[in-house]
Enzyme design. Sequence first.
Site, PDB file in Angstrom:
ATOM      1  N   ASP A 172      -1.828  -0.934   5.763  1.00 15.62           N
ATOM      2  CA  ASP A 172      -2.077  -0.258   7.044  1.00 15.62           C
ATOM      3  C   ASP A 172      -3.535  -0.288   7.462  1.00 15.62           C
ATOM      4  O   ASP A 172      -3.888   0.327   8.471  1.00 15.62           O
ATOM      5  CB  ASP A 172      -1.587   1.195   6.981  1.00 15.62           C
TER       6      ASP A 172
ATOM      7  N   ASP B 299      -0.202   5.211   0.844  1.00 18.22           N
ATOM      8  CA  ASP B 299      -0.471   6.182   1.909  1.00 18.22           C
ATOM      9  C   ASP B 299      -0.599   5.474   3.257  1.00 18.22           C
ATOM     10  O   ASP B 299      -1.436   4.582   3.416  1.00 18.22           O
ATOM     11  CB  ASP B 299      -1.770   6.938   1.627  1.00 18.22           C
TER      12      ASP B 299
ATOM     13  N   ASP C 269       0.863  -1.168   0.000  1.00 13.27           N
ATOM     14  CA  ASP C 269       0.000   0.000   0.000  1.00 13.27           C
ATOM     15  C   ASP C 269       0.910   1.231   0.000  1.00 13.27           C
ATOM     16  O   ASP C 269       2.106   1.132   0.306  1.00 13.27           O
ATOM     17  CB  ASP C 269      -0.889  -0.043   1.243  1.00 13.27           C
TER      18      ASP C 269
END
Length: 226
Positions: free
Chosen positions: A176, A17, A15
């Site tokens: 995240d 961001d 991922d």
Amino acid sequence: MRGDARFAPRAVLFDLDGTLLDTIADLADAANLMLAELARPARSLEEIHSFVGKGIPNLVRRCLTDGTHAGEDEIDAAVGVFRRHYAVVNGARTRIYPGVVELLERLRGHGLPLAVVTNKAEAFTLPLLERMAIAHHFDTVVSGDTLPVKKPDPAMLHLACARLGVPAGQALMVGDSANDAFAARDAGMPVLLVRYGYSEGMPVDSIECDGLLSTALEVLDHIGPA
């Protein structure tokens, strides 16, 4: 959750961001510039932090509707306003999380192909990777508008694996949020989640995954013989 799980992946997917890059300051700046232009009250960094994860249209929608109301036409128009401001500030205050560059270099040193799989639109993803000088580490990038669907749909992960020539079950996802965990689970691949990311306001330790990471470099603790 298998906190001590170890894997022998043939590729690693990341991922963007909240996992590789701390982009929240730029996203907040663009969001509040948008809100000011629309004569709407500003949002706090904490609010915007909890809105990030499902792409720009979702971020804009939440900025305009959380605790208040906006019509669909206003939301649609606001997306364009946000994009205009974000194109200017994208990368200006973004920071690479500690350990990320060393992790990418070490994984590349092991000969592992790497991919970014992000819900951020390609028009912002590719320039940001270049601006932060990490684009060269990745063999492919699947962005939020590459396909008609976004994470948590597993199609994005399947596409990244197809481009890398690796079966999904032999790749490892690092993210995240629940978006990453659900997408990886449905794609049949293990997933590690970082504690320092955004996770859309959901406690990351409440999300089913194969390991939680306090730093990016801890990915290496999960790669190798069991």
